[in-house]
Design a protein around this motif. Sequence first.
Motif, PDB file in Angstrom:
ATOM      1  N   ARG A 166       3.908  10.587   0.306  1.00 49.12           N
ATOM      2  CA  ARG A 166       2.810  10.498   1.264  1.00 49.12           C
ATOM      3  C   ARG A 166       1.623   9.694   0.742  1.00 49.12           C
ATOM      4  O   ARG A 166       1.015   8.911   1.481  1.00 49.12           O
ATOM      5  CB  ARG A 166       2.347  11.904   1.646  1.00 49.12           C
ATOM      6  N   ARG A 167       1.253   9.871  -0.515  1.00 46.71           N
ATOM      7  CA  ARG A 167       0.104   9.158  -1.062  1.00 46.71           C
ATOM      8  C   ARG A 167       0.293   7.648  -0.907  1.00 46.71           C
ATOM      9  O   ARG A 167      -0.617   6.930  -0.474  1.00 46.71           O
ATOM     10  CB  ARG A 167      -0.085   9.516  -2.530  1.00 46.71           C
ATOM     11  N   GLU A 168       1.467   7.158  -1.239  1.00 50.01           N
ATOM     12  CA  GLU A 168       1.735   5.715  -1.170  1.00 50.01           C
ATOM     13  C   GLU A 168       1.662   5.218   0.272  1.00 50.01           C
ATOM     14  O   GLU A 168       1.098   4.151   0.548  1.00 50.01           O
ATOM     15  CB  GLU A 168       3.109   5.411  -1.766  1.00 50.01           C
ATOM     16  N   VAL A 169       2.213   5.983   1.219  1.00 43.83           N
ATOM     17  CA  VAL A 169       2.197   5.574   2.630  1.00 43.83           C
ATOM     18  C   VAL A 169       0.768   5.484   3.146  1.00 43.83           C
ATOM     19  O   VAL A 169       0.379   4.497   3.792  1.00 43.83           O
ATOM     20  CB  VAL A 169       3.017   6.572   3.485  1.00 43.83           C
ATOM     21  N   VAL A 170      -0.033   6.491   2.866  1.00 41.80           N
ATOM     22  CA  VAL A 170      -1.412   6.535   3.365  1.00 41.80           C
ATOM     23  C   VAL A 170      -2.254   5.433   2.740  1.00 41.80           C
ATOM     24  O   VAL A 170      -2.988   4.710   3.437  1.00 41.80           O
ATOM     25  CB  VAL A 170      -2.023   7.926   3.097  1.00 41.80           C
ATOM     26  N   MET A 171      -2.164   5.264   1.430  1.00 39.84           N
ATOM     27  CA  MET A 171      -3.002   4.272   0.759  1.00 39.84           C
ATOM     28  C   MET A 171      -2.594   2.856   1.106  1.00 39.84           C
ATOM     29  O   MET A 171      -3.437   1.944   1.133  1.00 39.84           O
ATOM     30  CB  MET A 171      -2.968   4.491  -0.749  1.00 39.84           C
ATOM     31  N   ALA A 172      -1.324   2.626   1.400  1.00 35.31           N
ATOM     32  CA  ALA A 172      -0.890   1.289   1.805  1.00 35.31           C
ATOM     33  C   ALA A 172      -1.576   0.862   3.097  1.00 35.31           C
ATOM     34  O   ALA A 172      -1.908  -0.314   3.281  1.00 35.31           O
ATOM     35  CB  ALA A 172       0.625   1.256   1.971  1.00 35.31           C
ATOM     36  N   GLU A 173      -1.804   1.808   4.005  1.00 33.41           N
ATOM     37  CA  GLU A 173      -2.489   1.491   5.255  1.00 33.41           C
ATOM     38  C   GLU A 173      -3.988   1.303   5.045  1.00 33.41           C
ATOM     39  O   GLU A 173      -4.608   0.433   5.660  1.00 33.41           O
ATOM     40  CB  GLU A 173      -2.252   2.591   6.293  1.00 33.41           C
ATOM     41  N   LEU A 174      -4.581   2.122   4.195  1.00 30.25           N
ATOM     42  CA  LEU A 174      -6.029   2.098   4.031  1.00 30.25           C
ATOM     43  C   LEU A 174      -6.520   0.983   3.100  1.00 30.25           C
ATOM     44  O   LEU A 174      -7.697   0.619   3.135  1.00 30.25           O
ATOM     45  CB  LEU A 174      -6.511   3.442   3.476  1.00 30.25           C
ATOM     46  N   GLU A 175      -5.638   0.444   2.299  1.00 30.61           N
ATOM     47  CA  GLU A 175      -6.035  -0.465   1.225  1.00 30.61           C
ATOM     48  C   GLU A 175      -6.740  -1.720   1.728  1.00 30.61           C
ATOM     49  O   GLU A 175      -7.712  -2.177   1.145  1.00 30.61           O
ATOM     50  CB  GLU A 175      -4.787  -0.859   0.415  1.00 30.61           C
ATOM     51  N   ASP A 176      -6.274  -2.305   2.805  1.00 39.97           N
ATOM     52  CA  ASP A 176      -6.755  -3.622   3.238  1.00 39.97           C
ATOM     53  C   ASP A 176      -7.837  -3.563   4.307  1.00 39.97           C
ATOM     54  O   ASP A 176      -8.054  -4.533   5.024  1.00 39.97           O
ATOM     55  CB  ASP A 176      -5.577  -4.455   3.756  1.00 39.97           C
ATOM     56  N   GLY A 177      -8.520  -2.461   4.447  1.00 40.75           N
ATOM     57  CA  GLY A 177      -9.615  -2.411   5.408  1.00 40.75           C
ATOM     58  C   GLY A 177      -9.307  -1.478   6.562  1.00 40.75           C
ATOM     59  O   GLY A 177      -8.345  -0.700   6.516  1.00 40.75           O
ATOM     60  N   PRO A 178     -10.111  -1.554   7.623  1.00 43.31           N
ATOM     61  CA  PRO A 178      -9.904  -0.636   8.750  1.00 43.31           C
ATOM     62  C   PRO A 178      -8.490  -0.706   9.301  1.00 43.31           C
ATOM     63  O   PRO A 178      -7.911  -1.777   9.470  1.00 43.31           O
ATOM     64  CB  PRO A 178     -10.927  -1.128   9.784  1.00 43.31           C
ATOM     65  N   VAL A 179      -7.938   0.454   9.575  1.00 46.47           N
ATOM     66  CA  VAL A 179      -6.594   0.564  10.146  1.00 46.47           C
ATOM     67  C   VAL A 179      -6.663   0.307  11.648  1.00 46.47           C
ATOM     68  O   VAL A 179      -7.647   0.668  12.306  1.00 46.47           O
ATOM     69  CB  VAL A 179      -6.022   1.965   9.866  1.00 46.47           C
ATOM     70  N   GLU A 180      -5.645  -0.311  12.195  1.00 45.95           N
ATOM     71  CA  GLU A 180      -5.600  -0.528  13.645  1.00 45.95           C
ATOM     72  C   GLU A 180      -5.227   0.783  14.332  1.00 45.95           C
ATOM     73  O   GLU A 180      -4.161   1.354  14.085  1.00 45.95           O
ATOM     74  CB  GLU A 180      -4.574  -1.602  13.995  1.00 45.95           C
ATOM     75  N   VAL A 181      -6.122   1.262  15.179  1.00 45.73           N
ATOM     76  CA  VAL A 181      -5.858   2.463  15.967  1.00 45.73           C
ATOM     77  C   VAL A 181      -6.043   2.117  17.441  1.00 45.73           C
ATOM     78  O   VAL A 181      -6.514   1.030  17.781  1.00 45.73           O
ATOM     79  CB  VAL A 181      -6.783   3.635  15.565  1.00 45.73           C
TER      80      VAL A 181
END
Length: 594
Positions: free
Chosen positions: A404-419
């Motif tokens: 889970r840590r890797e999945v979450v941080m991969a999304e957050l790493e490059d800036g705002p997530v698309e929601v």
Amino acid sequence: MSSRVAYRSAFRLMAVFVWCVLSPLWCGAAELDPDALFDPGRLLEVEITLPEEDWDQLRRQTRFRGGFGAMFGSDPADKPFTYFKGDVTIDGVAVGSVGVRKKGFFGSLDETRPSLKIKFDKYVDQDPAAGLDKLTLNNNKQDASVLSQLLAYRVFNDAGVHAPRCSLALVKVNGRPLGVYSNVESVTAPFLKARFGDDSGALYEGTVVDFHPRAVEKLEAKTDQENRADAKRLAELLEGEGGLPVEELSTLVDIDQFLRFWAVESLLGFWDGYTQDQNNYFVYDDPSDGRYRFIPWGADVCFTTGGGPFARMGGGRHSEAVHAAAMLPNRLYHSDGIPARYKQAMLNVLASAWEEEQLLAEVDRVEQLVDGQLHEDQLASARSGGWGIQPLTTDRVREFIKGRREVVMAELEDGPVEVAKKPRVPMHTVEVGAASGSFTTHWSDDPNAAQQSDQLKLALTLNGEEVTLEEAGVVAQPLQMPRFGPPGPSDGPAPAPPATIEVRGRRASDDQRLTLTLVIDRDALAAGKTEPIRVSGSLREGAGQFGFPGQMLTGTLTLTSGGTNEGDEIAGAFEAEIVEMRGGMFDGMRGGPR
């Protein structure tokens, strides 16, 4: 020491001994240690006894019992579950004359292993657990691992979000083992006093509801201090045009606390919580500063990916790292500075509450603890999924924690997530019509009974237009209710279901089949009760059994004759308001917001 003094001393010691042993029996149940009740390291033993006929009635109660309005809250007066008087023994400590009732909304309803509430002081003024007024026993129907609630509330608490304590319990009713339940601390006055230091604020429970002008009245007030002014103002801010006034919002909501709450829900993959599904939460108007603080609830579907069955309704995109379907998280995430604050909140949660090795060790420990204790239905649920998702098994929980840590941080790493660009409009009702009429028909126990046309008069309006029905008739018969869970070997004959009056016909303008169903208390119909009877029901188009997404109705029926024996004449007049369920999953079923 004289013999007389020695005698008196011995007598006093004997009196103290007798008092210590017998006083619990004279003065009420022996005291339970509340900390021991929520010790996650052991299996609590809970044995419930009540008359067998009461148990059969309790476990078969359903949210359809009071009509379709009770399922989705279109009729607040419908209370589907009632208390029954019984006794409970907890780890060998007997507590008599407690209240026992079924609980659950939809996915957790079950007839063989119902979720239960035990209210200690329902019938007798007693406090056997030092301020805890009830037990909440969840059946883990959607969680074959029995880990979701135990671990989820632990993570919330470790992250600094006030959450219930939780343990696991072996539950028996009238000697029958029902398997492993989650014993979850109830969010009531003792909880508020212990966590916030003050229980005088207003507490609300959110069940498929959100802070939106059309839905905020559906928040269920759990205390006498109800004051919806702040809730309505919050709904107005979140629904308003333009940018969100975050500074004003911060006077109503503790944003830092909500960011932690939000990050934990997302991290856990809690698809049926507030931020993703507008469901399963409490909000407390904390008297210390008059701001709302969120409390998690119903965490039995965590440790899952994909966002649940409603994640992509209407074409929306689901983020694993940022659950943002609900009003507050969605509007906040589109506000300046909040994505960065959210990312920092997630980093803090990962650092303080997400220690993989400790969580995996807890998974191993619980797996050994419950080995051989699960009910056969729990074992079966591990092999068959529901709600369009895979069953939550112990192995799936392990894999989730590891990655889970890797999945979450991969999304957050490059800036705002698309929601999603806009929040999901929460479930609410809109008045769309009215129905009234009079009829004469006859009772039939046959679910395929042919409709009759004896003296039917009907006035029906929908969306401002009068509707004429052709080939119209009336049927009086038992409600064909769905079952929740497979029948067990000790189920026995089911109690009689509620009664229905159905008006059937074809709409003259397009030949579409319409069915108007009135759900009635069976005893009132059998007695031919002459005063107005409150009814609820549905208006559906086509042949669907329950009409989802449907139009619900509430109103009254006045009988001139009644009965529930085959062939009994039933006659009367009715009037009802018709409302349509919109928002939430209903908009997804229709293909988009309305």
